[in-house]
Design a protein around this motif. Sequence first.
Motif, mmCIF file in Angstrom:
data_model
loop_
_atom_site.group_PDB
_atom_site.id
_atom_site.type_symbol
_atom_site.label_atom_id
_atom_site.label_comp_id
_atom_site.label_asym_id
_atom_site.label_seq_id
_atom_site.Cartn_x
_atom_site.Cartn_y
_atom_site.Cartn_z
ATOM 1 N N LEU A 48 115.251 -28.660 71.442
ATOM 2 C CA LEU A 48 113.898 -28.348 71.900
ATOM 3 C C LEU A 48 113.114 -27.641 70.804
ATOM 4 N N MET A 49 113.730 -26.634 70.177
ATOM 5 C CA MET A 49 113.059 -25.904 69.108
ATOM 6 C C MET A 49 112.613 -26.850 67.998
ATOM 7 N N HIS A 50 113.465 -27.822 67.674
ATOM 8 C CA HIS A 50 113.169 -28.756 66.590
ATOM 9 C C HIS A 50 111.965 -29.626 66.929
ATOM 10 N N ASP A 51 111.934 -30.157 68.150
ATOM 11 C CA ASP A 51 110.782 -30.971 68.557
ATOM 12 C C ASP A 51 109.511 -30.128 68.594
ATOM 13 N N VAL A 52 109.629 -28.900 69.077
ATOM 14 C CA VAL A 52 108.469 -28.012 69.153
ATOM 15 C C VAL A 52 107.979 -27.643 67.756
ATOM 16 N N ALA A 53 108.902 -27.408 66.835
ATOM 17 C CA ALA A 53 108.529 -27.047 65.463
ATOM 18 C C ALA A 53 107.677 -28.128 64.813
ATOM 19 N N HIS A 54 107.945 -29.378 65.164
ATOM 20 C CA HIS A 54 107.168 -30.498 64.616
ATOM 21 C C HIS A 54 105.952 -30.852 65.469
ATOM 22 N N GLY A 55 105.767 -30.144 66.576
ATOM 23 C CA GLY A 55 104.672 -30.493 67.466
ATOM 24 C C GLY A 55 104.865 -31.843 68.127
ATOM 25 N N ALA A 56 106.115 -32.294 68.205
ATOM 26 C CA ALA A 56 106.411 -33.630 68.699
ATOM 27 C C ALA A 56 106.169 -33.799 70.190
ATOM 28 N N LEU A 57 106.157 -32.694 70.929
ATOM 29 C CA LEU A 57 105.946 -32.777 72.373
ATOM 30 C C LEU A 57 104.468 -32.721 72.737
ATOM 31 N N ARG A 58 103.605 -32.509 71.737
ATOM 32 C CA ARG A 58 102.156 -32.492 71.925
ATOM 33 C C ARG A 58 101.709 -31.458 72.953
ATOM 34 N N LEU A 59 102.342 -30.314 72.939
ATOM 35 C CA LEU A 59 101.976 -29.236 73.856
ATOM 36 C C LEU A 59 100.721 -28.527 73.346
ATOM 37 N N PRO A 60 99.964 -27.900 74.237
ATOM 38 C CA PRO A 60 98.859 -27.051 73.771
ATOM 39 C C PRO A 60 99.396 -25.988 72.821
ATOM 40 N N ARG A 61 98.566 -25.535 71.905
ATOM 41 C CA ARG A 61 99.031 -24.655 70.839
ATOM 42 C C ARG A 61 99.748 -23.413 71.369
ATOM 43 N N ARG A 62 99.150 -22.728 72.340
ATOM 44 C CA ARG A 62 99.767 -21.506 72.852
ATOM 45 C C ARG A 62 101.116 -21.800 73.516
ATOM 46 N N ALA A 63 101.156 -22.879 74.295
ATOM 47 C CA ALA A 63 102.405 -23.263 74.956
ATOM 48 C C ALA A 63 103.458 -23.633 73.921
ATOM 49 N N ASN A 64 103.026 -24.275 72.855
ATOM 50 C CA ASN A 64 103.957 -24.672 71.792
ATOM 51 C C ASN A 64 104.564 -23.438 71.120
ATOM 52 N N GLU A 65 103.721 -22.423 70.880
ATOM 53 C CA GLU A 65 104.205 -21.196 70.242
ATOM 54 C C GLU A 65 105.187 -20.459 71.144
ATOM 55 N N ILE A 66 104.888 -20.422 72.431
ATOM 56 C CA ILE A 66 105.798 -19.760 73.371
ATOM 57 C C ILE A 66 107.127 -20.502 73.441
ATOM 58 N N ALA A 67 107.049 -21.836 73.501
ATOM 59 C CA ALA A 67 108.272 -22.644 73.553
ATOM 60 C C ALA A 67 109.093 -22.464 72.281
ATOM 61 N N LEU A 68 108.418 -22.318 71.146
ATOM 62 C CA LEU A 68 109.114 -22.111 69.873
ATOM 63 C C LEU A 68 109.913 -20.808 69.913
ATOM 64 N N THR A 69 109.275 -19.751 70.380
ATOM 65 C CA THR A 69 109.943 -18.447 70.450
ATOM 66 C C THR A 69 111.099 -18.457 71.442
ATOM 67 N N LEU A 70 110.848 -18.985 72.644
ATOM 68 C CA LEU A 70 111.863 -18.928 73.696
ATOM 69 C C LEU A 70 113.064 -19.825 73.408
ATOM 70 N N SER A 71 112.815 -21.027 72.884
ATOM 71 C CA SER A 71 113.936 -21.926 72.599
ATOM 72 C C SER A 71 114.833 -21.337 71.524
ATOM 73 N N ALA A 72 114.235 -20.740 70.491
ATOM 74 C CA ALA A 72 115.045 -20.114 69.440
ATOM 75 C C ALA A 72 115.733 -18.853 69.948
ATOM 76 N N ALA A 73 115.093 -18.140 70.878
ATOM 77 C CA ALA A 73 115.693 -16.923 71.421
ATOM 78 C C ALA A 73 117.001 -17.232 72.134
ATOM 79 N N VAL A 74 117.098 -18.406 72.740
ATOM 80 C CA VAL A 74 118.351 -18.814 73.390
ATOM 81 C C VAL A 74 119.480 -18.862 72.363
ATOM 82 N N MET A 75 119.143 -19.192 71.115
ATOM 83 C CA MET A 75 120.136 -19.253 70.038
ATOM 84 C C MET A 75 120.278 -17.923 69.310
ATOM 85 N N LEU A 76 119.528 -16.893 69.781
ATOM 86 C CA LEU A 76 119.478 -15.590 69.109
ATOM 87 C C LEU A 76 118.905 -15.735 67.704
ATOM 88 N N MET A 77 117.840 -16.558 67.595
ATOM 89 C CA MET A 77 117.224 -16.820 66.300
ATOM 90 C C MET A 77 115.710 -16.705 66.417
#
Length: 232
Positions: A48-77
Amino acid sequence: MKPRVGDLALHIARISLCATGVALASRIDSAALAAAAGGALFFAAFALMHDVAHGALRLPRRANEIALTLSAAVMLMSGHALRLMHLRHHARPLAPDDIEGAPARLPLLRALLGAPLAAVALRAEALRAAGPSGRRHQLAEAALNLASLALLLASRQPALLAVAATAAALQLTMAVWAAYIPHNAPAWMLAAARRLAFTRSPIALSLGYHERHHRIPGLPCSRLAVPSPHRR
């Protein structure tokens, strides 16, 4: 462009299934099951983090940033650190300043032995290379990672300790499985990964179609095996 809801739903379903496995392992106090489920959860979050990092899911910018943080947080990264270094890798694959791809230029044994230092170097370079806003995001994510790790360790539950240990092990070997192998995989491994593409496993797809990902980074991982990607 409309968000790719189906691809996002697949990510959420995969992460939810793995998280359920972790919860079950914690309930029955099984460290072995927790390690397996925790590993699966790590890779699901990474996809998920990888797709979000590339904007591949076409999420709104704020949602994309939140998804980036939360998906990586699951990995403690840190998602912002990972994105910064990964986009540099795509811009200049295996160039001298490509910290993420550097292990791929080494012999396997050296890449394996140096993997822990490579993980530290990646995070340090991401912090150094970030602008003020990016640095604030990374530091906040680092604080979140440390707090999450502290909670896992403070639980003293074997299952949750196994989840933390698994996440740490996968982080410290990322130079091998995320950098060395995708760029040096033998033909038989690529063929095996492509035969497993029907499972829509992000591991099989990202390995079997790594070159295609570099050509079309905005294509979600789940679509890499599709001959003619549907563009909406």
